[in-house]
Enzyme design. Structure first.
Site, short mmCIF file in Angstrom:
data_model
loop_
_atom_site.label_atom_id
_atom_site.label_comp_id
_atom_site.label_asym_id
_atom_site.label_seq_id
_atom_site.Cartn_x
_atom_site.Cartn_y
_atom_site.Cartn_z
N SER A 185 0.79 -1.23 0.00
CA SER A 185 0.00 0.00 0.00
C SER A 185 0.83 1.28 0.00
O SER A 185 0.38 2.30 -0.52
CB SER A 185 -0.93 0.01 1.21
OG SER A 185 -0.20 -0.17 2.41
N HIS A 213 -5.19 -3.38 -2.74
CA HIS A 213 -4.83 -2.37 -3.74
C HIS A 213 -4.72 -2.96 -5.15
O HIS A 213 -4.33 -2.25 -6.08
CB HIS A 213 -3.54 -1.67 -3.34
CG HIS A 213 -3.69 -0.92 -2.06
ND1 HIS A 213 -4.16 0.38 -2.00
CD2 HIS A 213 -3.50 -1.31 -0.77
CE1 HIS A 213 -4.23 0.76 -0.74
NE2 HIS A 213 -3.83 -0.25 0.04
N LYS A 244 -11.85 0.46 -1.77
CA LYS A 244 -10.86 1.21 -2.56
C LYS A 244 -11.36 1.33 -3.99
O LYS A 244 -12.23 2.15 -4.24
CB LYS A 244 -9.49 0.55 -2.38
CG LYS A 244 -9.07 0.62 -0.90
CD LYS A 244 -7.76 0.01 -0.61
CE LYS A 244 -7.30 0.32 0.80
NZ LYS A 244 -8.22 -0.15 1.87
#
Ligand SMILES: Cc1ncc(COP(=O)(O)O)c(C=O)c1O
Length: 390
Positions: A185, A213, A244
């Site tokens: 990250s 991610h 996300k």
């Protein structure tokens, strides 16, 4: 004032003296490439994880309103009590299909998923977890909660992992679990997953990955790194977030049906926590359809162009930039350096939050630049011009 208040003041002063004090910064606009702060300050946002720009997508927002009208605002209890609703199962089935897995199970957040996941599979009786040195804090906390013996191996180093696996075997470990982020990250680099999976297979270790991610960004239809490498059946437990690139909230683990059932029974963050609101699950279902369809493809292509533009611009400035993912670290060292650089960029209308310990190791405070499909070329060029001055 009470004792807690006195302790709080002492701790805060210590943090401030080290340049590590953090504070909340409230936005007055919806998430996006351009955001507003109180007082009318408008900034180009390079700090969010909204990689595809879906967090304020009208279709997802409308789905959320419709779903809230149908299902209400809260789940009212844990999934196992009376908080289990049709949208949870629809979303889990869609996620399993999306990642070509047998089953999926939802969690309230990525943090909760990692804290529940590891202790469900390994415990204190002769079990060992091998964890990458730069894994996310939620995996680190999952390791701690499991009470298994934890050995940290050098970041993205299959040889170090092979040594640790051998040592764990020789020590008579009952179960061995390897835990790694697939996209890290704060560095934006990508784990050598093929090598890691081969080692786990050879040594009979469980492999748990955090695709927070990578979901929506890497792989076919954005299905993540394991899918990109065709490793769906080699990775036992694939955690992904809905918070996300999916642009909503919550998280999930894709795994076998039996693993799902074990998590429903044993993952304490699922058993002892109120379920994700069903309306959120329904909105996530709509976001997932967008992300894995033509619109997602177009957004990933747009994001890829921005990544390439920024990476080549940064290299021209003599900065390192792998361009593998939308995350670009600019490592500066001391926390004060990161604070100063962030303030300078902000004075130029760019919002790049400084990242300091304990989020990153001491001495590696940095700017973490994160791109989104919502950025255009002008946003990138303004950032490059500011980095040149920096
Ligand atoms: C690698 C990684 N895993 C897990 C999480 C936690 O996910 P969530 O924000 O959904 O709790 C994050 C970020 O927040 C992350 O960066």
């Amino acid at each position: 004032m009470g004792i807690a208040d006195r302790i709080a003041r002492e701790e805060l002063s210590a943090l401030e003296a080290q340049g590590l004090l953090r504070s909340l910064e409230t936005q007055t606009s919806a998430p996006g490439a351009e955001i507003a702060l109180p007082g009318g300050e408008r900034l180009i946002n390079f700090s969010s994880n909204d990689y595809l720009g879906l967090a304020a997508h009208p279709a997802v927002g409308e789905a959320l309103s419709r779903a809230a009208a149908r299902w209400g605002s809260g789940a009212s209890a844990s999934r196992l009590v009376c908080g289990d609703f049709v949208p949870h199962h629809e979303l889990e089935n869609a996620l399993a299909r999306f990642e070509s897995g047998e089953a999926a199970v939802l969690f309230g957040s990525g943090y909760a998923a990692n804290c529940g996941l590891l202790p469900a599979f390994v415990g204190r009786d002769q079990d060992v977890i091998l964890s990458d040195a730069l894994n996310h804090a939620s995996l680190v906390d999952g390791c701690r909660l499991s009470r298994a013996r934890v050995e940290v191996y050098s970041h993205c180093d299959p040889e170090a992992l092979a040594d640790s696996l051998r040592r764990a075997r020789v020590s008579g470990a009952r179960r061995i679990l390897v835990a790694t982020d697939t996209v890290f990250s704060m560095d934006g680099d990508v784990a050598p997953l093929r090598e890691i999976a081969a080692l786990c297979e050879r040594e009979g270790a469980i492999l748990a990955v955090d695709e927070a991610h990578a979901t929506g960004v890497l792989g076919p239809r954005g299905a993540g790194l394991a899918a990109e490498l065709g490793l769906e059946s080699s990775v036992d437990l694939r955690m992904g977030t809905l918070s996300k690139a999916v642009g909503v909230f919550g998280a999930y683990v894709v795994c076998s049906r039996a693993c799902r059932e074990l998590l429903v029974n044993r993952a304490r963050s699922l058993v002892f926590s109120t379920a994700l609101p069903p309306a959120i699950a329904e909105a996530a279902l709509v976001a997932l359809a967008l992300l894995s369809g033509a619109e997602g493809e177009a957004r990933r292509a747009r994001l890829r162009r921005s990544i390439d533009r920024l990476a080549s611009g940064m290299r021209k400035l003599g900065l390192s930039a792998s361009g593998a993912t939308p995350i670009f670290p600019v490592v500066l060292g001391a926390p004060e350096e990161a604070l100063r650089a962030a303030a300078m960029l902000r004075a130029k209308g760019l919002y790049v939050r400084p990242i300091r310990p304990p989020t990153v190791p001491a001495g590696s405070s940095r700017l973490r630049i994160a791109l989104s499909a919502a950025h255009d070329d002008e946003h990138i060029d303004r950032l490059l011009a500011a980095l040149r001055e920096l």
